[in-house]
Write an enzyme that holds these catalytic residues in place. Structure first.
Site, short mmCIF file in Angstrom:
data_model
loop_
_atom_site.label_atom_id
_atom_site.label_comp_id
_atom_site.label_asym_id
_atom_site.label_seq_id
_atom_site.Cartn_x
_atom_site.Cartn_y
_atom_site.Cartn_z
N HIS A 76 -11.17 -21.35 21.12
CA HIS A 76 -12.48 -20.85 20.68
C HIS A 76 -13.48 -21.98 20.38
CE1 HIS A 76 -10.72 -21.89 16.84
NE2 HIS A 76 -11.93 -21.81 16.30
N HIS A 91 -18.43 -24.43 18.62
CA HIS A 91 -17.50 -23.48 17.99
C HIS A 91 -17.97 -22.06 18.27
CE1 HIS A 91 -15.53 -21.18 14.81
NE2 HIS A 91 -14.72 -22.20 14.64
#
Length: 169
Positions: A76, A91
């Site tokens: 992620h 992120h």
């Protein structure tokens, strides 16, 4: 550098002369203020300053020419160091680590040399919009102590093409 060289660099539009480094959109979407991210770590710039993007696409790409540092096990988020020494952290979303990799597919590998626009991670946006706390994706510079000037851009951005941040070291 002589006087004329200095004058030439002051009036030149060449990015190399002005020392401006462009960070390109690692994903498509709309730029949002980093302070609006619903996570104190990003909103208060604890891990660095930058922008966030409300995503519309399905992939994250290298925002600079450089080397992939870390790709999280859950795919992620990733870090990248540019050839000019800028350390970036991308992120996807907030609390997306809790999805344990669901909705993400790693394309690049840690330590890989990449160019702007090279795919790093693919994602399933409809799934993530349903399951994540937020899909706002912070793009931050983690070595701000080395940055003289940070210019945050705004508006809609296209993955791998549109500048999102301009930096002077």
């Amino acid at each position: 550098m002589g006087l004329f060289d200095k004058l030439k660099s002051l009036v030149s539009d060449d990015k190399k002369d002005t020392g401006t480094i462009e960070i390109v959109a690692p994903l498509s979407g709309e730029i949002v203020n980093i302070e609006d991210v619903p996570d104190v770590v990003f909103a208060e710039k604890i891990v660095g300053d930058g922008i966030a993007i409300k995503p519309t696409g399905n992939k994250m790409v290298a925002p600079v020419d450089g080397t992939i540092g870390k790709i999280f096990e859950t795919n992620h988020a990733f870090s990248i160091e540019s050839d000019s020494g800028i350390e970036l952290f991308v992120h996807f979303g907030i609390d997306t680590v809790e999805l344990k990799g669901e909705g993400f597919k790693r394309i690049a590998e840690e330590g890989q040399r990449v160019k702007v626009g090279d795919p790093v991670i693919e994602f399933d946006l409809p799934l993530l919009e349903e399951k994540a706390k937020s899909t706002l994706t912070p793009v931050v510079i983690s070595n701000m102590d080395e940055i003289k000037e940070l210019i945050k851009l705004s508006g809609s951005v296209t993955v791998g093409e549109t500048p999102v941040i301009r930096i002077k070291k």
